[in-house]
Design a protein around this motif. Structure first.
Motif, PDB file in Angstrom:
ATOM      1  N   PRO A 160     -16.174  70.128 -45.094  1.00 19.72           N
ATOM      2  CA  PRO A 160     -15.010  70.153 -44.385  1.00 19.72           C
ATOM      3  C   PRO A 160     -14.980  71.147 -43.165  1.00 19.72           C
ATOM      4  O   PRO A 160     -15.534  72.415 -43.431  1.00 19.72           O
ATOM      5  CB  PRO A 160     -13.926  70.455 -45.190  1.00 19.72           C
ATOM      6  N   ARG A 161     -14.150  70.811 -42.165  1.00 19.84           N
ATOM      7  CA  ARG A 161     -14.103  71.768 -40.944  1.00 19.84           C
ATOM      8  C   ARG A 161     -12.867  72.522 -40.900  1.00 19.84           C
ATOM      9  O   ARG A 161     -12.417  73.135 -39.837  1.00 19.84           O
ATOM     10  CB  ARG A 161     -14.491  71.009 -39.714  1.00 19.84           C
ATOM     11  N   GLU A 162     -11.942  72.519 -41.625  1.00 16.12           N
ATOM     12  CA  GLU A 162     -10.746  73.131 -41.655  1.00 16.12           C
ATOM     13  C   GLU A 162     -10.666  74.258 -42.447  1.00 16.12           C
ATOM     14  O   GLU A 162     -11.290  74.617 -43.467  1.00 16.12           O
ATOM     15  CB  GLU A 162      -9.653  72.030 -42.210  1.00 16.12           C
ATOM     16  N   GLY A 163      -9.694  75.397 -42.004  1.00 13.82           N
ATOM     17  CA  GLY A 163      -9.687  76.420 -42.465  1.00 13.82           C
ATOM     18  C   GLY A 163      -7.982  76.891 -42.573  1.00 13.82           C
ATOM     19  O   GLY A 163      -7.227  76.410 -41.967  1.00 13.82           O
ATOM     20  N   PHE A 164      -7.757  77.796 -43.442  1.00 11.49           N
ATOM     21  CA  PHE A 164      -6.512  78.142 -43.725  1.00 11.49           C
ATOM     22  C   PHE A 164      -6.104  79.048 -42.239  1.00 11.49           C
ATOM     23  O   PHE A 164      -6.817  79.458 -41.628  1.00 11.49           O
ATOM     24  CB  PHE A 164      -6.341  79.295 -44.789  1.00 11.49           C
ATOM     25  N   GLU A 253     -11.370  81.615 -46.591  1.00 12.25           N
ATOM     26  CA  GLU A 253     -10.350  80.967 -45.417  1.00 12.25           C
ATOM     27  C   GLU A 253     -10.850  79.332 -45.672  1.00 12.25           C
ATOM     28  O   GLU A 253     -10.153  78.687 -44.989  1.00 12.25           O
ATOM     29  CB  GLU A 253     -10.956  81.469 -43.980  1.00 12.25           C
ATOM     30  N   ARG A 254     -11.312  79.000 -46.683  1.00 16.30           N
ATOM     31  CA  ARG A 254     -11.587  77.615 -46.755  1.00 16.30           C
ATOM     32  C   ARG A 254     -10.878  76.949 -47.926  1.00 16.30           C
ATOM     33  O   ARG A 254     -10.880  77.420 -48.998  1.00 16.30           O
ATOM     34  CB  ARG A 254     -13.178  77.181 -47.080  1.00 16.30           C
ATOM     35  N   PRO A 275      -4.812  84.410 -42.973  1.00 20.43           N
ATOM     36  CA  PRO A 275      -5.618  83.388 -43.285  1.00 20.43           C
ATOM     37  C   PRO A 275      -6.521  83.413 -44.820  1.00 20.43           C
ATOM     38  O   PRO A 275      -7.126  82.451 -45.011  1.00 20.43           O
ATOM     39  CB  PRO A 275      -6.193  82.890 -42.190  1.00 20.43           C
ATOM     40  N   PHE A 276      -6.660  84.667 -45.327  1.00 22.63           N
ATOM     41  CA  PHE A 276      -7.852  84.797 -46.328  1.00 22.63           C
ATOM     42  C   PHE A 276      -6.839  84.689 -47.517  1.00 22.63           C
ATOM     43  O   PHE A 276      -5.514  85.443 -47.822  1.00 22.63           O
ATOM     44  CB  PHE A 276      -8.217  86.075 -46.164  1.00 22.63           C
TER      45      PHE A 276
END
Length: 519
Positions: A160-164, A253-254, A275-276
């Motif tokens: 996946p290419r999305e992150g928090f 972040e994932r 985002p962590f």
């Protein structure tokens, strides 16, 4: 007896003071008294708006919100417009029928000044009425948020290419998209006297040990601090051994990494404004696993993971091994290579220990400079700086060419660590290993490794042994440590906290196992 009487009196006084404080915190039926209290709290706050109006032209009311944190257009269209419209009768001023006129989905009833202040700070407007000891918190917060992007520190080739992002609501929804089960529970609390930061504990009921949930909750509730601006504040407060260089929680972040750890019986801690996401408990081997290990085929993933373990050892001991061999154990080097190294070191005025420290410190400084510089020039400056300084140092006779190669290989090896915190640990431990090699040779290297292993054996992450499943030995979980077995072979869940729902797939998942049943 006297001490017991004094303790009883003190307990009674505290109880009376708590009751008085609780009574003072309740909203009054007099709207002017409530306004006086709230205006005194928000004195010298120009961005706090007190909008007074009449409901249906009869009942006095006030709407309180912070400009910029609330949706002004929806306040005008869905709150002020329907409430100020003239209607016949007195039903417009009834508190029970007021919800029907407010055209928004999220409405919460509040009864204390503390609730008012908390909702206003979160961007939710507060509606108070005359002759009512309660009010409404309206869910119209307007938080600007960053777009969902791929994490730069945890990029993958396949996955996946999305992150928090920094918004807590978006982060929880990203996990919900991965785990569509009502067993995914999320408990919320606030930490920080001034920031009132929202913190969420996420876990899957039925997979996680309830003792772990209680331990995480207790550690978070014990935190008394003015502010929580990033997950690092909480990480240092709740880890088992704060003086250990090894990380005892994973930060990621994932969303797919967080979901995968939740499915293994771990707990995720989400903090608003960062985002962590923190994950507990962890082991030494989980810090050397990448999310991409589970998306590639098992043979490829196992090969890359073994390569990662090899270069972890290279990153830790290669400079110290170079120093030890050149200082004390020249007989271990082939003669031709020893002559070549001696020729390159002929003009170097420093011993191998000073030479290694000089190059390692310079390399770490260049790496940090590349991180802090703007992205457009950071990578170029770090690469060009390393080439220019390394070449100039060799030509000036300050360091030898083999030392430059050793430092370069060590730097590349440290970049293979999937988690930045683990790479920082190896970078920090490299320097005492160089000192031990310079003083005692290979004996010093072995002494340093023994000290590190003893420390790792004594380390715990929320009660879980750090070297699990090797110490203590758990044969069932060895299939996902040094190598990654095929998915059809990993029928059991690698629990760290107990045997809860240990089977995650059926026993007949091997490819071709059902071919005999085909017509």
């Amino acid at each position: 007896m006297l001490l017991r009487k004094l303790l009883r009196k003190r307990f009674r006084k505290q109880k009376i003071q708590q009751q008085i404080t609780k009574q003072q915190d309740l909203l009054s039926s007099n709207l002017d008294d409530n306004l006086r209290v709230l205006r005194s709290v928000y004195q010298d706050c120009f961005d706090v708006v007190f909008r007074t109006f009449l409901i249906a032209g009869k009942t006095k009311a006030v709407l309180i919100y912070i400009e910029g944190l609330s949706k002004i257009e929806e306040i005008n269209d869905n709150i002020l417009a329907p409430l100020t419209a003239d209607t016949e009768g007195n039903e417009g001023s009834s508190f029970e029928t007021l919800k029907e006129k407010i055209h928004i989905s999220k409405i919460q009833e509040i009864q204390t000044v503390t609730d008012c202040l908390g909702n206003i700070s979160n961007g939710n407007p507060i509606l108070l009425m005359q002759q009512e000891e309660r009010g409404f918190a309206l869910g119209l917060a307007n938080w600007d948020k960053r777009q969902i992007e791929e994490p730069t520190a945890e990029s993958v080739v396949r996955g996946p290419r999305e992150g928090f992002i920094e918004t807590l609501g978006v982060n929880t929804s990203l996990i919900r998209r991965k785990i569509k089960s009502p067993n995914l529970k999320m408990k919320s609390m606030k930490i920080g006297r001034y920031t009132n930061t929202d913190v969420v504990i996420a876990y899957i009921e039925g997979l996680v040990d309830q003792a772990l949930i209680e331990e995480v909750k207790n550690r978070l509730q014990r935190i008394e601090i003015d502010s929580v601006l990033e997950s690092g504040y909480i990480e240092e407060m709740i880890e088992d051994n704060p003086y250990s260089p090894f990380p005892q929680l994973i930060n990621t972040e994932r969303p797919d990494v967080a979901a995968a750890n939740l499915l293994e019986g771990r707990v995720a801690i989400l903090i608003d404004g960062t985002p962590f996401v923190l994950i507990a408990p962890v082991t030494f081997f989980s810090l050397l696993q990448s999310s991409e290990d589970y998306y590639q085929r098992s043979l490829i993933s196992s090969s890359i993971r073994l390569l990662r373990f090899l270069f972890m050892a290279v990153s830790l001991i290669l400079p110290s091994l170079y120093v030890a061999v050149l200082t004390y154990h020249q007989e271990m080097v082939p003669t031709a290579l020893l002559i070549s190294v001696a020729a390159s070191r002929e003009s170097v005025p420093f011993p191998a220990l000073v030479e290694a420290l000089l190059m390692e410190i310079t390399f770490e400084a260049l790496r940090e400079a590349g991180v802090r510089l703007p992205k457009q020039i950071g990578s170029a400056v770090s690469i060009v700086g390393a080439l220019v300084i390394g070449q100039a140092a060799v030509q000036a006779g300050l360091v030898s060419a083999p030392m430059v190669m050793v430092v370069a290989i060590t730097g590349i090896a440290s970049f293979m660590m999937p988690h930045y915190t683990q790479g920082m640990t190896l970078r920090m431990l490299r320097f005492p290993m160089i000192f031990l090699a310079g003083m005692f040779g290979l004996l010093g290297i072995m002494l340093g490794i023994i000290i590190i292993v003893i420390h790792l054996c004594s380390l715990r992450s929320f009660g879980t042994p750090y070297l699990s499943p090797y110490a203590p030995m758990k044969y069932r979980e060895l299939k996902d440590t040094l190598i990654r077995a095929p998915w059809w072979k990993m029928n059991t869940r690698p629990h760290l906290t107990g045997d809860f729902n240990k089977y995650r797939q059926g026993p007949m998942q091997k490819p071709g196992s059902n071919r005999g049943n085909k017509q």
